[in-house]
Design an enzyme around this catalytic site. Structure first.
Site: not given
Length: 505
Positions: A17, A19, A22, A93, A151, A243
């Site tokens: 659910t 970020d 999606r 959970d 990460k 990165h």
């Protein structure tokens, strides 16, 4: 040769659910579906703490994709409709046994599965231990079980070693896919091809011809609503060991004996292990940090970092860091690598700048050219405008001997239709087919942390605050001093040389 479709697989997303799912994962899978690289035998099982059923997760994704379409991104189409019916959801959970029992029932013993940990790092070890305890990571003939981890992988050398030990006590390194989404960028993947398929480049790729290397990951955005996370992390931990070091490894690695995943990862790890480990005194002079002050940014009055919500008012966390590093190998002996990253800067710009040695000038010693001839530079733009530019000097028209810089320029978008990609398409595809080339290995992770640990230790004992810099600038003055004391300058952020040798945006 066209890429083959992936084998049947269930992608189990812990934190479905959130970020990441999606905004990046599901749009990437839609793109893979559209390209027919995944088929109807790919299923997504989302796991989250929020109560709900299959329709709950599908509805959330519907709403988000509608928003993307409203921004003229054609994401929600027949590919989404095909994928949508193969998305299911389970609430539970992560720290309890029940959810893992249910996952086992859904998968059965003979299904290929990739477990994607889109969760806070504190859950990594626990989830993997419980997956293993319930037999969900057990592989058999023709059946694979893989774990993908986002990460940050550790917060320092000790925690990275501990996390690696915890994970590798449960599953084999061949099952672990540590992601760095920068490695999904086309330009980053093209680095090896550009180097090793072009003798004109590889023959010059050493200390005899290269003066120094700059690697930049600049962001125009501020910390925003991520104050709690960022104040415990900072720019160094957030960006450098992952990165920026992955970009450094791609630039500095030796040619592998094949394009096999392990051969490439061996060479990348060798570079990271060769990074010079500084003494505390050396760390003080080879690294600087800053934090943005209050000021206007993109038409908005930005509060100072220390005045941001959920940030301690006496915070000593940096939002900008610049380092001068060395890779102690035969190829790179004496060549400095300057790394910088920061928030609230003048442009969003991830780039690698290779500056070559100046010409001997012998034939120009009696002319004005002697004082004005710039060195050649190869600028590799990772984002936002993926491409490469080679800056060379030519004679200007006329009777006098005068030179002007020009740029041999290539932009991916000009040559190829790369569409609206997220950068996760290649990473997910490789996860499904079992190619670990673009994923980090345990020894490389630990080598990266070993190189930054002296800076972490030095700054932990430093009671001073990071130097302030203005929002929308190129960073603090101490970063300029770091490189200018060597007679060099930072490449201007957001400036892309155009084909006429001028600076374009």
């Amino acid at each position: 040769m066209n890429a083959a479709p992936t084998p049947p697989v269930t992608l189990v997303i812990f934190g479905a659910t959130g970020d990441l799912t999606r905004r990046l994962l599901v749009p990437a899978i839609i793109n893979l579906t559209r390209q027919r690289l995944v088929g109807d035998d790919l299923h997504i099982l989302g796991i989250g703490i929020e109560a709900g059923d299959d329709g709950f997760l599908r509805g959330r994704l519907d709403a988000f994709l509608e928003h993307l379409n409203g921004e003229e991104q054609t994401v929600k189409d027949e590919a989404w409709e095909s994928l949508r019916g193969r998305i299911s959801y389970m609430a539970g959970d992560f720290t309890k046994e029940d959810i893992f029992i249910e996952i086992g029932k859904r998968l059965g013993p003979n299904a290929n599965a990739a477990f994607y940990l889109a969760v806070p790092p504190s859950f990594f070890g626990t989830i993997i231990e419980k997956l293993a305890a319930h037999g969900l990571t057990d592989e058999s003939e023709g059946v694979f079980r893989r774990v993908a981890i986002e990460k940050p992988f550790g917060t320092d050398l000790a925690s990275a070693r501990a996390l690696n030990a915890q994970i590798l006590a449960q599953i084999d390194e061949s099952q672990v896919y540590r992601l760095d989404h920068f490695l999904g960028k086309e330009t980053v993947q093209n680095l090896m091809t550009a180097r090793f398929a072009n003798m004109i480049i590889e023959s010059l790729w050493n200390s005899r011809y290269i003066d120094h290397v700059q690697i930049t990951a600049a962001e125009i955005v501020d910390v925003g609503s991520r104050g709690k996370f960022y104040d415990a992390t900072g720019a160094l931990r957030d960006m450098v060991p992952n990165h920026l070091f992955q970009l450094l490894a791609m630039i500095a690695m030796e040619p592998p004996n094949s394009f096999d995943a392990e051969a490439i990862r061996n060479e990348k790890s060798k570079v990271l292990k060769a990074l010079r480990i500084y003494t505390p005194e050396e760390a003080k002079t080879h690294g600087v940090r800053g934090a943005y002050a209050a000021g206007p940014l993109n038409g908005v009055d930005l509060p100072a970092y220390r005045d941001t919500k959920d940030v301690s008012p006496d915070s000593r966390t940096e939002t900008y860091v610049a380092l001068k590093l060395y890779a102690d190998t035969w190829r790179w002996a004496g060549v400095p690598f300057y790394l910088r990253t920061g928030k609230a800067l003048t442009a969003r710009d991830t780039e690698i700048v290779i500056t070559f040695q100046p010409v001997p000038f012998a034939q120009f010693r009696e002319t004005e050219v002697n004082r004005r001839l710039p060195p050649n530079r190869l600028v590799i733009q990772v984002q936002p405008d993926e491409g490469m530019s080679m800056e060379i000097s030519i004679k200007s028209p006329g009777l006098s001997v005068d030179t002007t810089p020009v740029s041999l320029d290539f932009r991916y978008a000009d040559k190829f239709d790369i569409g609206k990609t997220t950068g996760y398409e290649s990473l997910l595809y490789d996860l499904f087919i079992g190619d670990q080339t673009l994923f980090q290995r345990a020894d490389g992770i630990e080598a990266g942390w070993a190189a930054v640990q002296p800076f972490l230790d030095t700054w932990a004992g430093d009671t001073s605050t990071p130097e302030a810099y203005a929002p929308g600038s190129m960073g603090p003055s101490c970063a300029d001093a770091l490189i200018e004391r060597d007679g060099r300058k930072w490449h201007e952020l957001g400036v892309i040389p155009d084909g006429d040798g001028k600076n374009g945006k």
